[in-house]
Design a protein around this motif. Sequence first.
Motif, PDB file in Angstrom:
ATOM      1  N   ASP A 127      10.501  29.696  26.235  1.00  0.00           N
ATOM      2  CA  ASP A 127      11.812  29.138  25.934  1.00  0.00           C
ATOM      3  C   ASP A 127      11.900  29.593  24.508  1.00  0.00           C
ATOM      4  O   ASP A 127      11.891  28.640  23.623  1.00  0.00           O
ATOM      5  CB  ASP A 127      11.940  27.553  26.117  1.00  0.00           C
ATOM      6  CG  ASP A 127      13.209  27.113  25.657  1.00  0.00           C
ATOM      7  OD1 ASP A 127      14.374  27.582  25.696  1.00  0.00           O
ATOM      8  OD2 ASP A 127      13.345  25.746  25.429  1.00  0.00           O
TER       9      ASP A 127
ATOM     10  N   GLU B  72      14.635  36.831  33.376  1.00  0.00           N
ATOM     11  CA  GLU B  72      15.116  35.514  33.265  1.00  0.00           C
ATOM     12  C   GLU B  72      14.886  34.760  34.414  1.00  0.00           C
ATOM     13  O   GLU B  72      14.727  35.279  35.843  1.00  0.00           O
ATOM     14  CB  GLU B  72      16.707  35.445  33.269  1.00  0.00           C
ATOM     15  CG  GLU B  72      17.211  35.740  31.747  1.00  0.00           C
ATOM     16  CD  GLU B  72      18.587  35.548  31.494  1.00  0.00           C
ATOM     17  OE1 GLU B  72      19.205  35.122  32.391  1.00  0.00           O
ATOM     18  OE2 GLU B  72      19.140  35.551  30.323  1.00  0.00           O
ATOM     19  N   ARG B  73      14.649  33.311  34.416  1.00  0.00           N
ATOM     20  CA  ARG B  73      14.286  32.387  35.308  1.00  0.00           C
ATOM     21  C   ARG B  73      14.922  31.073  34.875  1.00  0.00           C
ATOM     22  O   ARG B  73      15.579  30.832  33.832  1.00  0.00           O
ATOM     23  CB  ARG B  73      12.679  32.170  35.170  1.00  0.00           C
ATOM     24  CG  ARG B  73      11.934  33.371  35.321  1.00  0.00           C
ATOM     25  CD  ARG B  73      11.837  33.915  36.607  1.00  0.00           C
ATOM     26  NE  ARG B  73      11.074  33.260  37.772  1.00  0.00           N
ATOM     27  CZ  ARG B  73       9.950  33.113  38.145  1.00  0.00           C
ATOM     28  NH1 ARG B  73       9.143  34.063  37.445  1.00  0.00           N
ATOM     29  NH2 ARG B  73       9.506  32.343  38.992  1.00  0.00           N
ATOM     30  N   SER B  74      14.930  30.163  35.964  1.00  0.00           N
ATOM     31  CA  SER B  74      15.550  28.810  35.768  1.00  0.00           C
ATOM     32  C   SER B  74      14.913  27.814  36.401  1.00  0.00           C
ATOM     33  O   SER B  74      14.120  28.046  37.474  1.00  0.00           O
ATOM     34  CB  SER B  74      17.038  29.070  36.345  1.00  0.00           C
ATOM     35  OG  SER B  74      17.682  27.723  36.243  1.00  0.00           O
TER      36      SER B  74
ATOM     37  N   THR C 125      16.159  25.928  38.408  1.00  0.00           N
ATOM     38  CA  THR C 125      16.777  25.637  39.648  1.00  0.00           C
ATOM     39  C   THR C 125      15.787  26.326  40.851  1.00  0.00           C
ATOM     40  O   THR C 125      16.173  26.138  41.708  1.00  0.00           O
ATOM     41  CB  THR C 125      18.231  26.332  39.645  1.00  0.00           C
ATOM     42  OG1 THR C 125      18.424  27.609  39.244  1.00  0.00           O
ATOM     43  CG2 THR C 125      19.220  25.334  39.003  1.00  0.00           C
ATOM     44  N   GLU C 126      15.273  27.256  40.342  1.00  0.00           N
ATOM     45  CA  GLU C 126      14.356  27.897  41.413  1.00  0.00           C
ATOM     46  C   GLU C 126      13.213  26.957  41.840  1.00  0.00           C
ATOM     47  O   GLU C 126      12.728  27.521  42.696  1.00  0.00           O
ATOM     48  CB  GLU C 126      13.584  28.962  40.559  1.00  0.00           C
ATOM     49  CG  GLU C 126      14.333  30.174  40.024  1.00  0.00           C
ATOM     50  CD  GLU C 126      13.570  31.210  39.209  1.00  0.00           C
ATOM     51  OE1 GLU C 126      12.411  31.394  39.559  1.00  0.00           O
ATOM     52  OE2 GLU C 126      14.154  31.721  38.173  1.00  0.00           O
TER      53      GLU C 126
ATOM     54  N   GLU D 129      20.457  23.873  33.315  1.00  0.00           N
ATOM     55  CA  GLU D 129      20.323  24.942  34.419  1.00  0.00           C
ATOM     56  C   GLU D 129      20.353  26.189  33.192  1.00  0.00           C
ATOM     57  O   GLU D 129      20.899  27.495  33.502  1.00  0.00           O
ATOM     58  CB  GLU D 129      21.380  25.039  34.998  1.00  0.00           C
ATOM     59  CG  GLU D 129      21.521  24.005  36.300  1.00  0.00           C
ATOM     60  CD  GLU D 129      22.180  23.806  37.195  1.00  0.00           C
ATOM     61  OE1 GLU D 129      22.974  25.000  37.361  1.00  0.00           O
ATOM     62  OE2 GLU D 129      22.504  23.091  37.954  1.00  0.00           O
ATOM     63  N   LEU D 130      19.581  26.263  32.073  1.00  0.00           N
ATOM     64  CA  LEU D 130      19.529  27.238  31.259  1.00  0.00           C
ATOM     65  C   LEU D 130      18.466  28.285  31.522  1.00  0.00           C
ATOM     66  O   LEU D 130      17.359  27.747  32.054  1.00  0.00           O
ATOM     67  CB  LEU D 130      19.303  26.544  29.584  1.00  0.00           C
ATOM     68  CG  LEU D 130      20.364  25.669  29.198  1.00  0.00           C
ATOM     69  CD1 LEU D 130      19.813  24.814  28.033  1.00  0.00           C
ATOM     70  CD2 LEU D 130      21.815  26.335  28.850  1.00  0.00           C
ATOM     71  N   PRO D 131      18.548  29.342  30.845  1.00  0.00           N
ATOM     72  CA  PRO D 131      17.438  30.390  31.370  1.00  0.00           C
ATOM     73  C   PRO D 131      16.343  30.332  30.631  1.00  0.00           C
ATOM     74  O   PRO D 131      16.452  29.887  29.459  1.00  0.00           O
ATOM     75  CB  PRO D 131      18.293  31.699  31.320  1.00  0.00           C
ATOM     76  CG  PRO D 131      19.239  31.287  30.303  1.00  0.00           C
ATOM     77  CD  PRO D 131      19.724  30.148  30.397  1.00  0.00           C
TER      78      PRO D 131
ATOM     79  N   VAL E  80      12.394  32.870  30.121  1.00  0.00           N
ATOM     80  CA  VAL E  80      11.970  34.263  30.589  1.00  0.00           C
ATOM     81  C   VAL E  80      10.585  33.940  31.011  1.00  0.00           C
ATOM     82  O   VAL E  80       9.817  33.105  30.531  1.00  0.00           O
ATOM     83  CB  VAL E  80      11.977  35.278  29.301  1.00  0.00           C
ATOM     84  CG1 VAL E  80      13.346  35.455  29.154  1.00  0.00           C
ATOM     85  CG2 VAL E  80      11.537  34.955  28.240  1.00  0.00           C
ATOM     86  N   ASP E  81      10.104  34.849  31.907  1.00  0.00           N
ATOM     87  CA  ASP E  81       8.862  34.838  32.411  1.00  0.00           C
ATOM     88  C   ASP E  81       7.850  35.909  31.521  1.00  0.00           C
ATOM     89  O   ASP E  81       8.535  36.717  30.618  1.00  0.00           O
ATOM     90  CB  ASP E  81       8.649  35.316  33.723  1.00  0.00           C
ATOM     91  CG  ASP E  81       9.043  36.515  34.236  1.00  0.00           C
ATOM     92  OD1 ASP E  81       9.357  37.585  33.586  1.00  0.00           O
ATOM     93  OD2 ASP E  81       9.346  36.431  35.406  1.00  0.00           O
TER      94      ASP E  81
END
Length: 180
Positions: free
Chosen positions: A129, A55-57, A59-60, A45-47, A49-50
């Motif tokens: 990442d 920040e994104r994950s 889990t989305e 569940e690490l972030p 970026v878009d």
Amino acid sequence: MLRFLVLYLALSLGANAAAAADLEALKAGEMRKLVVFEEPLPTPELPFVDETGAERSLTEFRGKVVVLNFWATWCAPCREEMPSLDRLQAEMGGEAFEVVTLATGRNPLPKIQKFFEEAGVTRLPMFKDEKQSIARAMGIAGLPVTVIIDAEGREVARLIGGAEWDAPEAKAILQAVIDG
């Protein structure tokens, strides 16, 4: 209540082995390289970026089957494979499925944009990442690597190296994961 929990756990463990066997039976063509896990693995569940730096994950994407592709702008096999991922997203992407591309390591946004433009990629996200935290957590040693994640957010299969992800055998495997 405990009885139902035990029954559910037993059924789900049996279902995992059966699901793995079903996927194994579908492996053909380039998908023969696909490693199918009898027991799904958790994903970090690490972030990341878009393209805007937000920040994104992973889990989305819970609730969807995800093809998570680790790649880099300097990777020649990634350049060959990326258009097939774009076509796969165009054909299967939606409520139940999504292709998520994750540029690993130093991949400045202008280089990603140029890569996508040259490869004719128009439907895939430009996620990064940058610190390779997700790649390290998932044991990604080379590129490209593509991970199939089930709707519960667990890794069910992995393919090391490039593949034609919009080929019939790849779509059959993905549809089987979507169908559960």
